[in-house]
Design an enzyme around this catalytic site. Structure first.
Site, PDB file in Angstrom:
ATOM      1  N   GLU A 228      12.871   7.333 -51.348  1.00 48.82           N
ATOM      2  CA  GLU A 228      14.033   7.540 -52.222  1.00 48.82           C
ATOM      3  C   GLU A 228      13.792   8.847 -52.941  1.00 48.82           C
ATOM      4  OE1 GLU A 228      15.398   8.004 -55.328  1.00 48.82           O
ATOM      5  OE2 GLU A 228      16.264   6.119 -56.010  1.00 48.82           O
ATOM      6  N   CYS A 262      17.743  10.300 -60.519  1.00 48.13           N
ATOM      7  CA  CYS A 262      18.126  10.760 -59.181  1.00 48.13           C
ATOM      8  C   CYS A 262      19.589  10.470 -58.891  1.00 48.13           C
ATOM      9  CB  CYS A 262      17.250  10.075 -58.130  1.00 48.13           C
ATOM     10  SG  CYS A 262      15.513  10.540 -58.217  1.00 48.13           S
TER      11      CYS A 262
END
Length: 457
Positions: A228, A262
């Protein structure tokens, strides 16, 4: 070697922790392997009991655990409390649903009975960043543990207090020894551990550069990996959107954790007929945000986690303005102690400008004008990243656009967030694999096919 935590609100050292030496690393690897042989044989109910006890302990000690994030990486205390609660929720979710997620699947064939069962694979290593220390730890470990694996967590070296507190939760609550451990390591020592035969897989959250390095090592050892990575998430606001609601939610999505997320809304792409109105709403809402001491309950925006990160953020803002963007507010380095950066709003940003092309990790709103919906979609997909996105329009148009967006996760008329019930992950340079939901727990299991004869005629 010591792992040093610096309070980004004042630049002072708050903690120095001895890194694991070679002997300690070996002991932890051996313990994880030894624990696996017993843990894999436990029932889902037995594993669930451990995680539920840990979750209850986290909820009981929110006021003890949350300040660790505030002092080590600057998370506002309100958000830190919420993160501890969310980590507990993740543990509880997998405790309650892992058995159904991993139920054997019957697949008819020429066998008398044929099916797939989901078996644990061994010790899984989690390599985690600093920006959500508790949440990311449990996002990694809860599904892996409930699947019957053991976990070794290598947390960011700048949050050693958080790492030790997370590991201590398992000790305090009498989890079997070796089932979950923290590796206190400098980043450059990760490769050696990852190459150890006792590590069977890796979950990495962090930068695309770091993810590429981890993926390369894992591939060379033929080990599965989930990545990720970074994002430059677009949020498309069309002319038929509820602009007031969109501005309020996008403010939160961009500014939470001082923008150090993010999946934050990093590029706000607004259709031309409502561009000026939306920019005015964003300016009003950004102006109302209160920055300051993250330990205070009324602080909305805390500091950037490290000085080097703040310097990089300021470079991006300056470069974008130099490229021709309009600085609506913020954009100046404060002279006070700590690594604070003002809430900043950049308008008239276009492709080729720094804040359009690069991921910005801070409280920076980047507003982009689109001619129409088709142009907005092209702008949204014009990035090397593909983590998440949002669309603000009618539900029907939003769902139609979602199919065209190059992202692993799309929210229509709502905030992009991670949720234990739903899978999360990216495409392109935002990574591969999925975490959370039923998909996440399937990443680190052996999907074993079983064929039982005799064959049917």
């Amino acid at each position: 070697m010591k792992l040093t935590a610096i309070n980004p609100a004042n630049g002072e050292v708050v903690r120095e922790t001895e890194a694991d030496n070679d002997g300690a690393i070996e002991n932890k690897l051996a313990a994880a392997q030894q624990a696996f042989s017993d843990w894999r044989e436990t029932s889902f109910a037995e594993r669930a009991a451990v995680l539920k006890k840990i979750a209850a302990d986290m909820r009981d000690r929110v006021e003890e655990l949350a300040p660790l994030m505030t002092e080590e990486m600057g998370k506002p205390i309100r958000e830190a409390r919420a993160e501890v609660e969310k980590a507990a929720w993740c543990a509880e979710h997998y405790a309650e649903h892992a058995e159904s997620y991993l139920a054997p699947q019957t697949l008819p064939s020429d066998a008398t009975h044929s099916y797939v069962q989901h078996l644990p694979i061994g010790a899984v290593m989690g390599v985690l960043p600093w920006n959500a220390p508790f949440w990311l730890a449990f996002r990694f470990c809860a599904p892996a543990l409930m699947a019957g694996n053991t976990c070794l967590m290598k947390h960011d070296p700048h949050v050693p207090g958080c790492a030790e507190a997370i590991a201590d939760l398992f000790v305090r609550n009498n989890a079997p020894e070796g089932v979950f451990q923290a590796l206190l390591l400098e980043t450059e020592r990760v490769e050696r551990v990852l190459r150890d035969d006792r590590i069977k897989a890796v979950s990495f959250t962090g930068s695309s550069r770091g993810g590429a390095a981890v993926a390369s090592i894992a591939a060379s050892e033929i080990k599965p990996a989930v990545l990720e990575l970074g994002g430059s998430d677009p949020s498309i606001v069309l002319a038929d959107a509820d602009l007031e609601k969109a501005a309020e939610i996008l403010k939160v999505s961009r500014i939470i954790n001082a923008g150090q997320s993010c999946i934050a809304a990093k590029r706000l792409i607004v259709e031309a007929p409502v561009y000026d109105q939306m920019l005015a709403l964003l300016t009003e809402k950004f102006t109302a945000l209160k920055g300051g001491d993250p330990a205070l309950d009324d602080t909305d925006v805390g500091p950037i986690a490290r000085e080097d990160l703040r310097n990089e953020l300021h470079r991006q803002v300056q470069a974008t303005v130099d490229n021709g963007a309009r600085l609506v507010m913020g954009g100046e380095l404060p002279g006070a102690p700590g690594y604070f950066y003002p809430v900043t709003l950049l308008a008239d940003v276009e492709p080729g400008m720094c804040a359009f092309e690069e991921e910005t990790f801070g409280p920076i709103g980047v507003v982009i004008r689109a001619d129409d919906a088709d142009h907005a979609l092209r702008l949204a997909n014009d990035t090397e990243y593909g983590l998440a996105a949002s669309v603000w329009s009618t539900p029907e148009r939003g769902e139609a656009l979602a199919r065209e967006l190059e992202a692993g996760q799309v929210a229509v008329n709502g905030i992009v967030k991670t949720d234990p019930r739903l899978p999360s992950g990216g495409i392109k340079k935002s990574g591969y694999g999925r975490e959370l939901g039923p998909h996440g727990i399937h990443e680190f299991v052996n999907a074993q096919q079983v064929w039982v004869g005799p064959a049917r005629g």
